[in-house]
Write a protein that holds these residues in place. Structure first.
Motif, PDB file in Angstrom:
ATOM      1  N   UNK A 215       0.680  -0.900  -0.134  1.00 54.73           N
ATOM      2  CA  UNK A 215       0.541  -0.439   0.312  1.00 54.73           C
ATOM      3  C   UNK A 215       0.877   1.270  -0.008  1.00 54.73           C
ATOM      4  N   UNK A 216       2.490   1.396   0.340  1.00 54.72           N
ATOM      5  CA  UNK A 216       2.916   2.157   0.484  1.00 54.72           C
ATOM      6  C   UNK A 216       3.095   3.510  -1.085  1.00 54.72           C
ATOM      7  N   UNK A 217       2.768   2.359  -1.913  1.00 51.73           N
ATOM      8  CA  UNK A 217       3.143   3.045  -3.285  1.00 51.73           C
ATOM      9  C   UNK A 217       1.969   4.052  -3.889  1.00 51.73           C
ATOM     10  N   UNK A 218      -0.023   3.695  -3.120  1.00 52.92           N
ATOM     11  CA  UNK A 218      -0.362   4.844  -3.155  1.00 52.92           C
ATOM     12  C   UNK A 218      -0.698   5.318  -2.275  1.00 52.92           C
ATOM     13  N   UNK A 219      -0.867   5.832  -1.063  1.00 48.42           N
ATOM     14  CA  UNK A 219      -1.013   6.206   0.100  1.00 48.42           C
ATOM     15  C   UNK A 219      -0.220   6.621   0.586  1.00 48.42           C
TER      16      UNK A 219
ATOM     17  N   UNK B 219      10.452  -6.799   5.501  1.00 49.63           N
ATOM     18  CA  UNK B 219       9.554  -6.913   4.132  1.00 49.63           C
ATOM     19  C   UNK B 219       9.168  -5.523   3.762  1.00 49.63           C
ATOM     20  N   UNK B 220       9.676  -3.895   3.861  1.00 52.07           N
ATOM     21  CA  UNK B 220      10.244  -2.932   2.706  1.00 52.07           C
ATOM     22  C   UNK B 220       9.453  -1.908   3.607  1.00 52.07           C
ATOM     23  N   UNK B 221       8.773  -2.018   4.578  1.00 53.41           N
ATOM     24  CA  UNK B 221       8.465  -0.569   5.361  1.00 53.41           C
ATOM     25  C   UNK B 221       9.339   0.023   5.061  1.00 53.41           C
ATOM     26  N   UNK B 222       9.080   1.539   4.830  1.00 53.79           N
ATOM     27  CA  UNK B 222       9.576   2.777   4.476  1.00 53.79           C
ATOM     28  C   UNK B 222       9.523   3.541   5.499  1.00 53.79           C
ATOM     29  N   UNK B 223      10.333   3.528   6.125  1.00 54.11           N
ATOM     30  CA  UNK B 223      10.468   4.736   7.426  1.00 54.11           C
ATOM     31  C   UNK B 223      10.431   6.246   7.151  1.00 54.11           C
ATOM     32  N   UNK B 224      11.191   5.980   5.655  1.00 56.37           N
ATOM     33  CA  UNK B 224      11.532   7.666   5.119  1.00 56.37           C
ATOM     34  C   UNK B 224      10.366   7.814   4.794  1.00 56.37           C
ATOM     35  N   UNK B 225       9.273   7.771   3.762  1.00 56.66           N
ATOM     36  CA  UNK B 225       8.494   7.685   3.037  1.00 56.66           C
ATOM     37  C   UNK B 225       6.827   8.034   3.645  1.00 56.66           C
ATOM     38  N   UNK B 226       6.957   6.885   5.321  1.00 55.35           N
ATOM     39  CA  UNK B 226       5.908   6.695   5.948  1.00 55.35           C
ATOM     40  C   UNK B 226       6.804   6.620   7.513  1.00 55.35           C
TER      41      UNK B 226
END
Ligand code: ATP
Ligand code: MG
Length: 332
Positions: free
Chosen positions: A29-33, A68-75
Motif C-alpha cells: 500500500x505504500x506506493x499509493x497511500x 518486509x519493505x516498510x519504508x520509514x523515510x517515506x512513511x
C-alpha cells in the motif's frame, strides 16, 4: 484524502499469518497511500508482558516490518507508547463506547478464556484503544486480517456516536477495513479451526518469520491434515479446514488464487504436497528472516527510527487532539 493506519502487537515472534494477513499488504500500500504503521505496545500489556521481552519483541517486530519493505523515510513507523495522544483519545472513547458493544467482542471472549473475572479491564476496552489509534489520525483505511473486522466495525460505531453526540457530523471518518489477499485468516497448523497467533503457547502451531528451513519443513510435515488427496476444484476443500488452510497458504505465498494453485497441486497426496509447500515458504520467508537478523545487529538504529517516527506521528495527532478537546469542552 486517503490515509492508512494499522498496528501490530509486539507480543512475540511474527508469524506467517501476520505476514500474509497484514504486513505484506502494508508494504504494497505504500506506493499509493500515506501510511502510518504502529507497534502497539499499549495493547500488548493487556496481557502481562515481561519488560525485557516486551522491549525485545518491539525491536524484533520493527525489524520484521523493515525487512518486509516498510519504508520509514517515506512513511511512519513507531511504537504506540511514544505518542500519548493514543491513550488520551482512548479515554474519551471509553466514555463513548457502550458496555453492550464491548460485550459482543469475540476477541475478548477468546483471550479472556474461562476466567473472565480475572481478565484485565484493559483487555475489555482494547477495541476502544484500537479505535483511538485509527481516529487520532482520522485514517480512512485500515489493512488488517479477517480477525480484526469486528473491531473495525466498533471503531465506526464509536466514530458515528462521537460525531452524533457532539453534533459534528463529519468530524471522524467512518474508517473502512482493507482485508486483502488469498490468506486473510491463516489457521493454526495444529487445529484448522483456530487462528494462527504469535502468542499461541505451542510453537508447532505457527510458522515464525524467523524460522529456518529445517523448522519450517518440520512444522509443515507435522501439520494436521485429513487422509484424502487434494481436490482439483476449490469446492472440494469445503468441510476440510486443514486442507483448506494449507492450500490457501500455498496460493497466497505464490501470489495466485486457490483455483490456480489447485491446477498445480490438485490430486496430490499430502505426503507429496507438503514438501512443495515447505519449499515455497522457505523461498519467501528465508530472505526476510535473514534481513531481520541483520537489522537486529543495530538496535540503536531501530530505536532511532521508532523515536523519529513517533515525532512525526505526533505532528499529525497533536492538532487533531486539540480539536477533540475543543469539541468535548475541555479548557485548554
Ligand atoms: P496475538 O496472538 O498477540 O493477538 P496476532 O498474531 O493475533 O498476535 P496481532 O498483533 O493481534 O497478531 O495482529 C496483527 C495483524 O495481523 C492484524 O492485522 C491481524 O488481523 C493480522 N493477523 C493476525 N493473525 C492472523 C492470521 N492468523 N491470519 C491473517 N491475519 C492475521
Ligand atoms: Mg491478535
Amino acid at each position: 484524502e486517503n490515509r492508512i493506519f494499522s498496528g501490530i502487537q509486539p507480543t512475540g515472534n511474527l508469524t506467517l499469518g501476520n505476514y500474509l494477513g497484514a504486513i505484506r499488504n502494508w508494504a504494497a500500500l505504500q506506493d499509493d497511500y500515506e501510511c502510518i504503521y504502529c507497534l502497539v505496545d499499549l495493547h500488548a500489556i493487556t496481557l502481562f508482558q515481561n519488560p525485557e521481552e516486551l522491549r525485545r519483541n518491539t525491536r524484533e517486530v520493527a525489524a520484521g516490518l523493515l525487512a518486509c519493505g516498510i519504508d520509514p523515510k517515506k512513511h511512519i513507523l513507531f511504537n504506540q507508547s511514544q505518542n500519548q495522544d493514543h491513550a488520551e483519545l482512548a479515554w474519551i472513547f471509553n466514555c463513548v463506547a457502550r458496555m453492550g458493544w464491548l460485550n459482543r467482542m469475540t476477541q475478548f471472549k477468546e483471550k479472556a478464556g474461562k476466567n473472565r473475572e480475572n481478565a484485565s479491564t484493559g483487555l475489555f476496552v482494547y477495541p476502544n484503544l484500537m479505535a483511538a489509534d485509527i481516529l487520532a489520525y482520522k485514517a480512512t483505511h485500515v489493512p488488517v486480517g479477517e480477525d480484526q473486522k469486528q473491531h473495525l466495525e466498533l471503531a465506526r460505531d464509536i466514530a458515528a456516536k462521537f460525531n452524533n453526540d457532539w453534533e459534528k457530523p463529519d468530524f471522524f471518518p467512518l474508517t473502512e477495513p482493507l482485508i486483502l489477499g488469498a490468506a486473510t485468516r491463516v489457521m493454526s497448523l495444529r487445529d484448522g479451526t483456530k487462528k494462527m497467533s504469535k502468542s499461541d503457547p505451542s510453537d508447532m502451531s505457527r510458522i515464525n518469520m524467523t524460522d529456518g528451513p529445517d523448522a519450517i519443513a518440520q512444522k509443515i510435515r507435522k501439520a494436521k491434515t485429513d487422509p484424502e488427496a487434494l481436490p482439483s476444484e476449490a469446492e472440494g476443500l469445503e468441510g476440510r479446514p486443514e486442507a483448506q488452510n494449507l492450500v490457501n497458504i500455498y496460493a497466497a505465498l505464490r501470489g495466485v488464487d486457490v483455483e490456480t494453485a489447485l491446477g498445480d497441486v490438485g490430486g496430490k497426496q499430502f505426503s507429496e504436497f507438503k514438501p512443495i509447500l515447505s519449499d515455497v515458504a522457505v523461498s519467501v520467508l528465508g530472505p526476510i528472516g535473514e534481513e531481520m537478523q541483520r537489522l537486529l545487529q543495530d538496535v540503536a538504529e531501530i530505536d532511532r527510527i521508532l523515536c523519529e517516527g513517533s515525532e512525526r506521528s505526533r505532528a499529525i495527532t497533536n492538532p487533531i487532539l486539540r480539536e477533540v478537546r475543543e469539541v468535548v469542552g475541555f479548557v485548554q
